[in-house]
Design a protein around this motif. Structure first.
Motif, PDB file in Angstrom:
ATOM      1  N   TYR A  25       0.857  -1.183   0.000  1.00 51.24           N
ATOM      2  CA  TYR A  25       0.000   0.000   0.000  1.00 51.24           C
ATOM      3  C   TYR A  25       0.898   1.239   0.000  1.00 51.24           C
ATOM      4  CZ  TYR A  25      -4.504  -2.309   0.962  1.00 51.24           C
ATOM      5  OH  TYR A  25      -5.649  -3.044   0.868  1.00 51.24           O
ATOM      6  N   GLY A  26       0.329   2.380  -0.358  1.00 47.75           N
ATOM      7  CA  GLY A  26       1.093   3.612  -0.385  1.00 47.75           C
ATOM      8  C   GLY A  26       1.264   4.218   0.991  1.00 47.75           C
ATOM      9  N   GLY A  27       2.381   4.934   1.171  1.00 53.18           N
ATOM     10  CA  GLY A  27       2.575   5.681   2.400  1.00 53.18           C
ATOM     11  C   GLY A  27       1.584   6.827   2.491  1.00 53.18           C
ATOM     12  N   SER A  28       1.291   7.275   3.713  1.00 53.10           N
ATOM     13  CA  SER A  28       0.324   8.353   3.916  1.00 53.10           C
ATOM     14  C   SER A  28       0.931   9.423   4.816  1.00 53.10           C
ATOM     15  CB  SER A  28      -0.954   7.803   4.550  1.00 53.10           C
ATOM     16  OG  SER A  28      -0.686   7.255   5.832  1.00 53.10           O
ATOM     17  N   ALA A  29       0.135  10.424   5.167  1.00 53.41           N
ATOM     18  CA  ALA A  29       0.639  11.540   5.970  1.00 53.41           C
ATOM     19  C   ALA A  29       1.138  11.092   7.337  1.00 53.41           C
ATOM     20  CB  ALA A  29      -0.457  12.593   6.132  1.00 53.41           C
ATOM     21  N   THR A  87       8.977  10.215   3.008  1.00 53.02           N
ATOM     22  CA  THR A  87       8.902  10.570   4.421  1.00 53.02           C
ATOM     23  C   THR A  87       8.200   9.446   5.171  1.00 53.02           C
ATOM     24  OG1 THR A  87       8.713  12.891   3.747  1.00 53.02           O
ATOM     25  CG2 THR A  87       8.160  12.349   6.030  1.00 53.02           C
ATOM     26  N   HIS A  88       7.149   8.927   4.538  1.00 50.33           N
ATOM     27  CA  HIS A  88       6.555   7.651   4.927  1.00 50.33           C
ATOM     28  C   HIS A  88       6.571   6.771   3.684  1.00 50.33           C
ATOM     29  CE1 HIS A  88       4.754  10.069   8.306  1.00 50.33           C
ATOM     30  NE2 HIS A  88       5.275   9.039   8.940  1.00 50.33           N
ATOM     31  N   ARG A  89       7.379   5.735   3.740  1.00 54.35           N
ATOM     32  CA  ARG A  89       7.550   4.871   2.575  1.00 54.35           C
ATOM     33  C   ARG A  89       6.305   4.049   2.307  1.00 54.35           C
ATOM     34  NH1 ARG A  89       7.583   0.027   4.626  1.00 54.35           N
ATOM     35  NH2 ARG A  89       8.700  -0.490   6.556  1.00 54.35           N
ATOM     36  N   GLY A  90       6.273   3.473   1.120  1.00 57.85           N
ATOM     37  CA  GLY A  90       5.213   2.530   0.809  1.00 57.85           C
ATOM     38  C   GLY A  90       5.448   1.193   1.491  1.00 57.85           C
ATOM     39  N   GLY A  91       4.452   0.320   1.382  1.00 58.12           N
ATOM     40  CA  GLY A  91       4.609  -1.042   1.881  1.00 58.12           C
ATOM     41  C   GLY A  91       5.296  -1.911   0.844  1.00 58.12           C
ATOM     42  N   GLY A 150       3.681   3.283  -3.396  1.00 60.52           N
ATOM     43  CA  GLY A 150       4.368   4.550  -3.562  1.00 60.52           C
ATOM     44  C   GLY A 150       4.591   5.256  -2.229  1.00 60.52           C
ATOM     45  N   GLY A 151       5.616   6.101  -2.189  1.00 57.10           N
ATOM     46  CA  GLY A 151       5.938   6.821  -0.970  1.00 57.10           C
ATOM     47  C   GLY A 151       5.160   8.125  -0.836  1.00 57.10           C
TER      48      GLY A 151
END
Length: 555
Positions: free
Chosen positions: A396-400, A445-449, A526-527
């Protein structure tokens, strides 16, 4: 005499709302517990719902069902309503025609009229992914199909059950046109049993509150859902938001397909324009309009998960039919990839377009592929033919606020990889590896999975493998400076010789002999935000766990 709608207090309204939801949840559970196919019983590739008697509009859907079916089953129920010449208690219609509110041919719908005290009150419907409906290849995911007939048996709405009695003649026609036919009767009875549970539970709800009160509650719940969605849309600044996403190829012509989306936010709500997308394609990556619309519905539900699900949720969403594109498939266009793959590219376009407007709700793109793999052949040990269908997760994509989930299910649903032990017991295969694909995540800043990496080997007999996946040409993009996750990759090893599919993520009729295997790596998410802003603590934690930082290859 003019009907006066019953005023329902908030507590009763909430109880009825949850009661309708519970009816669908119990249908989901009954379906799963009685189904024969691992893709339904273990992979959860199914859904159940309640639909309006006159229009087929969604009233409630089970929380355990695939989100992409939220919209499509509205359209398929509507197709039954429009075409049914007569209905009686106990009738169950079967259909899988993609051009009548469907997805691909493997998603088989059962639709039943629900009568309360002799009067039609609603429709109950469910969808189950059958592991095979005939066609060119075992499993139905024909990567090279150029017309829908090559993908399997297409059923318009017909009564499989008449007044509660299974029509053996129609059943024999169906079973004569699909592989492993002896196994399908178990799934058929499971789908019918789920509807029977739904009838019993909905009857009990009506007995408790009365037809008039429940009817009024359904109308009020729809109105409130529309109000809540409009309130969420109001948080989006007025303007036009655009995005382009890429489908690897159609499986026949080795060229990418573009989904070009423009979303306009105005005082009237949100309008979606996909008219600038690629023309209809030769291969099976065309999307029927029901799937195209449902993909937007589920994307908006991802962004605003607190809005309850019913037809009112979608009332503020104006979706123009993208005529002349591959997102408005017409007969005889092949469509096997629409629900599992194209739908996720459409949802991704919504996510990417609205990210600047909703930075706190936005996230990097998820893996966005179901990883559809089918292996079919003859098992000399059991003396039977078989079809194994597998879906796999990705990042999954990184989030805030968080890194992305690793090995999450696809964007369109909660279907998951069946337990490998079950697959190895049922089919002549061995999974020699199934692990996180470290380094596939998009940095940020928060990477993806992370995606997953697996190796499946044929143990005995001969078989054919077919697969329709995506995100093999480009990886899932990041947002706000985040990096893309690594793309999907497939390696085929036959007699010790390794090859890569010409279309990267799609192929069919791959001949397998004992010892041959497939090595698959699913995409990372995605990050979110620039990787340079990632905290030193999180970087150290990733390194300590062997994950690496960003989308680094595993070489």
């Amino acid at each position: 005499m003019k009907h006066v709608e019953t005023v329902i207090d908030p507590v009763t309204l909430s109880v009825i709302q949850n009661g309708l939801q519970q009816v669908c949840n119990e249908m989901d559970l009954a379906f799963v517990r009685t189904a024969f196919s691992p893709v339904i019983a273990e992979g959860l590739d199914r859904s159940d719902g309640i639909y309006a008697r006159g229009t087929g509009d969604l009233i409630a859907q089970g929380e355990l069902g695939l989100p992409v079916f939220v919209g499509t089953m509205q359209f398929s129920t509507r197709a039954v309503i429009e075409r049914a010449r007569s209905i009686d208690e106990g009738d169950i219609f079967i259909l899988n025609d993609p051009y009548m509110g469907g997805t691909h041919l493997m998603d088989v719908k059962f639709v039943e009229p629900f009568f309360y005290k002799g009067e039609l009150f609603a429709w109950l419907a469910n969808t189950g992914h059958w592991p095979d409906t005939g066609g060119m290849v075992p499993g139905g995911f024909s990567a090279h199909a150029t017309e829908v007939e090559q993908e399997g048996l297409r059923l318009p709405p017909v009564k499989l059950f008449k007044k509660g009695v299974l029509d053996e003649e129609i059943l024999s026609i169906i079973l004569s046109n699909i592989r492993v036919a002896q196994q399908r009767i178990g799934d058929i009875k499971a789908q019918a049993a789920a509807l029977a549970i739904g009838k019993a539970r909905l009857t009990a709800l009506l007995d408790r509150y009365g037809r008039e009160v429940v009817d009024s509650a359904i109308k009020q719940l729809r109105t409130r859902a529309a109000q809540q969605m409009r309130a969420k849309i109001e948080t989006i600044p007025d303007g036009v938001y655009t995005a382009t996403t890429i489908v690897d190829s159609d499986g026949v012509v080795d060229a990418p397909l573009e989904i070009n989306l423009a979303i306009t936010k105005s005082i009237n709500g949100l309008s979606f324009d996909l008219g600038g997308s690629s023309k209809p394609c030769r291969g099976p990556m065309n999307s029927v309009i029901a799937t195209t619309k449902s993909s937007i519905y589920l994307a908006m539900k991802h962004l605003f998960p607190e809005v309850p699900i019913n037809a009112g949720t979608f009332d503020p969403l104006d979706i123009a039919v993208p005529e002349g594109t591959f997102l408005d498939a017409r007969y005889p266009s092949p469509v096997s990839g629409c629900a599992a793959e194209v739908s996720q590219r459409i949802a991704e376009a919504v996510f990417m377009a609205l990210a600047p407007a909703l930075p706190e709700r936005a996230f990097g793109a998820p893996a966005g592929t179901s990883g559809n793999l089918a292996i079919g052949g003859f098992d000399p040990e059991t003396g039977r033919n078989y079809v194994m269908y597998v879906v796999t997760g990705g990042g999954y994509g990184g989030s805030a606020g968080h890194d992305g989930i690793s090995n999450g299910c696809s964007t369109i649903g909660i279907a998951k990889t069946p337990p490998l032990e079950i697959l190895e017991q049922r089919f002549p295969v061995l999974f020699e590896e199934f692990a996180l694909a470290e380094g596939t995540a998009g940095g940020g800043t928060h990477r993806g999975g992370f995606g997953v990496r697996y190796k499946v080997k044929l143990r005995r007999g001969e078989a054919r493998a077919s697969f329709v996946m995506d995100h093999g040409r480009v990886g899932p993009p990041g947002v706000f400076g985040g990096e893309s996750g690594l793309p999907n990759s497939i390696e085929i090893v036959q007699n010790g010789v390794s090859t890569t599919p010409p279309h990267l993520s799609k192929d069919q009729d791959v001949a397998l002999k004992p010892g041959d295997y497939l090595l698959v790596r699913t995409p990372g998410g995605g990050g979110y935000g620039p990787a340079s802003a990632r905290s030193a603590g999180l970087v150290a934690q990733d390194l300590a766990r062997g994950y690496g930082c960003g989308a680094k290859r595993e070489d």
